[in-house]
Scaffold this active site. Sequence first.
Site, PDB file in Angstrom:
ATOM      1  N   CYS A  69       4.929   3.891   7.545  1.00 47.98           N
ATOM      2  CA  CYS A  69       4.516   5.131   8.196  1.00 47.98           C
ATOM      3  C   CYS A  69       3.000   5.303   8.157  1.00 47.98           C
ATOM      4  CB  CYS A  69       5.218   6.294   7.503  1.00 47.98           C
ATOM      5  SG  CYS A  69       4.593   7.893   7.969  1.00 47.98           S
ATOM      6  N   LYS A  91       0.834  -1.198   0.000  1.00 53.43           N
ATOM      7  CA  LYS A  91       0.000   0.000   0.000  1.00 53.43           C
ATOM      8  C   LYS A  91       0.864   1.242   0.000  1.00 53.43           C
ATOM      9  CE  LYS A  91      -3.819  -2.077   2.475  1.00 53.43           C
ATOM     10  NZ  LYS A  91      -4.251  -2.423   3.824  1.00 53.43           N
ATOM     11  N   HIS A 129       2.684  35.733  24.407  1.00 50.21           N
ATOM     12  CA  HIS A 129       2.218  35.449  25.759  1.00 50.21           C
ATOM     13  C   HIS A 129       0.701  35.480  25.800  1.00 50.21           C
ATOM     14  CE1 HIS A 129       1.968  35.393  30.114  1.00 50.21           C
ATOM     15  NE2 HIS A 129       1.055  36.352  30.012  1.00 50.21           N
ATOM     16  N   ILE A 147       7.883   2.906  20.282  1.00 50.68           N
ATOM     17  CA  ILE A 147       6.690   2.143  19.899  1.00 50.68           C
ATOM     18  C   ILE A 147       6.054   1.495  21.125  1.00 50.68           C
ATOM     19  CG2 ILE A 147       5.884   0.157  18.529  1.00 50.68           C
ATOM     20  CD1 ILE A 147       8.009   0.886  16.434  1.00 50.68           C
ATOM     21  N   GLY A 167       2.345   4.724   0.993  1.00 50.90           N
ATOM     22  CA  GLY A 167       2.500   5.294   2.340  1.00 50.90           C
ATOM     23  C   GLY A 167       3.360   4.428   3.232  1.00 50.90           C
ATOM     24  N   GLY A 168       3.555   3.159   2.830  1.00 51.07           N
ATOM     25  CA  GLY A 168       4.484   2.273   3.538  1.00 51.07           C
ATOM     26  C   GLY A 168       4.136   2.042   4.993  1.00 51.07           C
ATOM     27  N   GLY A 227      10.224  -4.221  25.295  1.00 53.53           N
ATOM     28  CA  GLY A 227      10.889  -3.071  24.690  1.00 53.53           C
ATOM     29  C   GLY A 227      10.164  -1.783  25.051  1.00 53.53           C
ATOM     30  N   SER A 271      11.511  -1.323   6.242  1.00 56.09           N
ATOM     31  CA  SER A 271      11.947  -2.260   7.285  1.00 56.09           C
ATOM     32  C   SER A 271      10.783  -3.108   7.793  1.00 56.09           C
ATOM     33  CB  SER A 271      12.525  -1.468   8.462  1.00 56.09           C
ATOM     34  OG  SER A 271      11.517  -0.631   9.011  1.00 56.09           O
TER      35      SER A 271
HETATM   36  P1  FAD Z   1       8.578   2.099   4.620  1.00 58.60           P
HETATM   37  O1  FAD Z   1       7.659   3.113   5.166  1.00 58.60           O
HETATM   38  O2  FAD Z   1       8.743   0.841   5.402  1.00 58.60           O
HETATM   39  O3  FAD Z   1       8.069   1.763   3.147  1.00 58.60           O
HETATM   40  C1  FAD Z   1       8.672   0.776   2.385  1.00 58.60           C
HETATM   41  C2  FAD Z   1       7.690   0.329   1.337  1.00 58.60           C
HETATM   42  O4  FAD Z   1       8.363  -0.505   0.392  1.00 58.60           O
HETATM   43  C3  FAD Z   1       6.542  -0.498   1.876  1.00 58.60           C
HETATM   44  O5  FAD Z   1       5.324   0.070   1.478  1.00 58.60           O
HETATM   45  C4  FAD Z   1       6.733  -1.885   1.259  1.00 58.60           C
HETATM   46  O6  FAD Z   1       5.518  -2.525   0.974  1.00 58.60           O
HETATM   47  C5  FAD Z   1       7.482  -1.541  -0.017  1.00 58.60           C
HETATM   48  N1  FAD Z   1       8.298  -2.637  -0.547  1.00 58.60           N
HETATM   49  C6  FAD Z   1       9.164  -3.444   0.127  1.00 58.60           C
HETATM   50  N2  FAD Z   1       9.777  -4.277  -0.728  1.00 58.60           N
HETATM   51  C7  FAD Z   1       9.301  -4.007  -1.966  1.00 58.60           C
HETATM   52  C8  FAD Z   1       9.571  -4.504  -3.272  1.00 58.60           C
HETATM   53  N3  FAD Z   1      10.486  -5.453  -3.475  1.00 58.60           N
HETATM   54  N4  FAD Z   1       8.871  -3.982  -4.310  1.00 58.60           N
HETATM   55  C9  FAD Z   1       7.959  -3.000  -4.122  1.00 58.60           C
HETATM   56  N5  FAD Z   1       7.673  -2.488  -2.916  1.00 58.60           N
HETATM   57  C10 FAD Z   1       8.361  -2.961  -1.854  1.00 58.60           C
HETATM   58  N6  FAD Z   1       8.576   7.448  12.355  1.00 58.60           N
HETATM   59  C11 FAD Z   1       8.407   8.756  12.620  1.00 58.60           C
HETATM   60  O7  FAD Z   1       9.136   9.586  12.085  1.00 58.60           O
HETATM   61  N7  FAD Z   1       7.429   9.185  13.464  1.00 58.60           N
HETATM   62  C12 FAD Z   1       6.607   8.320  14.094  1.00 58.60           C
HETATM   63  O8  FAD Z   1       5.742   8.749  14.867  1.00 58.60           O
HETATM   64  C13 FAD Z   1       6.758   6.929  13.845  1.00 58.60           C
HETATM   65  N8  FAD Z   1       5.947   6.042  14.433  1.00 58.60           N
HETATM   66  C14 FAD Z   1       6.088   4.715  14.140  1.00 58.60           C
HETATM   67  C15 FAD Z   1       5.246   3.803  14.764  1.00 58.60           C
HETATM   68  C16 FAD Z   1       5.356   2.454  14.492  1.00 58.60           C
HETATM   69  C17 FAD Z   1       4.422   1.478  15.167  1.00 58.60           C
HETATM   70  C18 FAD Z   1       6.335   2.018  13.544  1.00 58.60           C
HETATM   71  C19 FAD Z   1       6.458   0.547  13.210  1.00 58.60           C
HETATM   72  C20 FAD Z   1       7.179   2.901  12.927  1.00 58.60           C
HETATM   73  C21 FAD Z   1       7.072   4.266  13.219  1.00 58.60           C
HETATM   74  N9  FAD Z   1       7.927   5.207  12.626  1.00 58.60           N
HETATM   75  C22 FAD Z   1       7.769   6.526  12.937  1.00 58.60           C
HETATM   76  C23 FAD Z   1       8.992   4.801  11.693  1.00 58.60           C
HETATM   77  C24 FAD Z   1       8.574   5.050  10.245  1.00 58.60           C
HETATM   78  O9  FAD Z   1       7.344   4.410   9.983  1.00 58.60           O
HETATM   79  C25 FAD Z   1       9.642   4.563   9.292  1.00 58.60           C
HETATM   80  O10 FAD Z   1      10.892   5.106   9.666  1.00 58.60           O
HETATM   81  C26 FAD Z   1       9.331   4.953   7.862  1.00 58.60           C
HETATM   82  O11 FAD Z   1       8.097   4.433   7.447  1.00 58.60           O
HETATM   83  C27 FAD Z   1      10.433   4.484   6.918  1.00 58.60           C
HETATM   84  O12 FAD Z   1      10.097   4.879   5.611  1.00 58.60           O
HETATM   85  P2  FAD Z   1      10.664   4.124   4.330  1.00 58.60           P
HETATM   86  O13 FAD Z   1      10.120   4.870   3.161  1.00 58.60           O
HETATM   87  O14 FAD Z   1      12.115   3.934   4.465  1.00 58.60           O
HETATM   88  O15 FAD Z   1      10.035   2.660   4.395  1.00 58.60           O
END
Ligand code: FAD
Length: 457
Positions: free
Chosen positions: A38, A33, A435, A180, A35-36, A176, A141
């Site tokens: 996040c 989806k 203020h 989170i 937005g990943g 942990g 991740s």
């Molecule tokens: P992701 O958001 O993980 O996106 C990666 C995407 O790649 C996914 O959609 C996945 O489906 C896709 N993908 C993977 N492999 C393939 C492939 N081979 N082909 C096509 N698509 C693929 N961070 C903050 O800054 N603030 C917060 O408040 C915060 N709260 C969090 C709460 C929780 C419970 C968790 C688990 C994390 C939180 N984070 C927060 C961390 C944050 O979500 C991540 O650091 C961030 O989403 C990383 O972004 P990214 O784009 O690197 O990867």
Amino acid sequence: MKVIVIGGGPGGYEAAIKAAKLGAQVILIEKDKLGGTCLNRGCIPTKALLASSDILNEIKEAARFGIQIEGEVSENFSDIIERKNKLILQLSKGIEFLLNKNGVRYVKGTGRLLDRRRVEVTADDFKEVMEADRIILATGSIPVCPEIFGYDGKNVITSDEVLSFRKVPDSIIIVGGGVIGCEIGQFLKRMGSEVTIVEMMPHILPLEDTDVAKQLERQFKKEKIRLITGEGISSVRVNGNRVIAGLKDGKELEADVLMVSIGRKPFTQGLGLENAGIRTDKRGMIPVNKKMETCVEGIYAIGDLVASPALAHVASKEGLIAAENAVGGSREVSYHAVPRCVYTDPEIASVGINKAEADQKGICYKIGTFDFRGLGKAQVVNKIQGFVKVLTDEKDRLIGASIVGPSATELLAELTLAVHLGLTAEQVGDVIHPHPSLCEALMEALHDVHGQSIHKV
Ligand code: FAD
């Protein structure tokens, strides 16, 4: 210039839009989806849930503001989940709209490197090989869940499952006490669960200033969240519908579910890194230079895949930098002023280094502090817990700040800017602050660096 981005999280989709804005022909490949993590399993859903539990808590405190609520106030858990799901859907559509508007071709499928310039995309109903001049890897991740915990997705779970709970568990053990664990722990407690948080380090939120962590520990104890610190889990077994966790000191804990939140690891499975000649380090991260480029020219990696703070805003920043460099730029990333936020009540936010890190690095520093209790606005809104702590170097430049208290995550922006620009306590403290406002606490803490806070007692 043709650019392919693999992964549509905050790193990937922003990189795709940026590259398109800079004139590239861009394809974004996302297997699940937009937005990943996040948007779908991280930042946004947790904050949506916490927003509901905050409201519940505020209503329970209404009498302090002279407001009587007739009858019992209670939550409807399925409505809370429904609201969160609707928000996700709406924001996800927003991303798709932005991709379209910027001319990014969005392909739903799994991307795999075939070599240094070709990517194969596979979905249920098609397979296609695409070519690009530049490739940006942004596959994010997944939670770390060592075998000892016996993850089964039912009794032993990660944050992924918590966010789609249909009902509140009567009891939960959270392994942990990081961001989170603390956010989800407080949410579930306020929804009625018995919550136990087990943290190996002496305090929860081990990366934060110790005084800040202690403030949250006091709040958790007040809310009857059980904290076990300086202690690890040595065994986990499921007996019927109960989980029994053995502590290293021999004691046992029992609950309906156990959530493992001890960190996350880069997701590179099936990405075909070896086909392009890219190796990961021993933690599974992809090594990159300051331009976010891997050892292979023209292939970039960003976000949770690389060894920087695993935060959505870091992923986004790295995505923008990788996109600029992919289309011929020469930008370098800096992690000098990365904001870190915890959306518990009270909120916690910090930037730069804290006292322990400054001591460890042998940095000469001065500290200024101010308690929210001393502010008119904090009294008005009945949020008097917490404080601001700032650190300056020998040139009076702001090198770190921690806030625990009301709207900490919003207030941090001013101090982040100051750390980013290398401004001094005198410069920022000299600015007229409104203020009554909570940001007066920042000004008072900055004045306190020179012993000049007017309202500090
Ligand atoms: P992701 O958001 O993980 O996106 C990666 C995407 O790649 C996914 O959609 C996945 O489906 C896709 N993908 C993977 N492999 C393939 C492939 N081979 N082909 C096509 N698509 C693929 N961070 C903050 O800054 N603030 C917060 O408040 C915060 N709260 C969090 C709460 C929780 C419970 C968790 C688990 C994390 C939180 N984070 C927060 C961390 C944050 O979500 C991540 O650091 C961030 O989403 C990383 O972004 P990214 O784009 O690197 O990867």
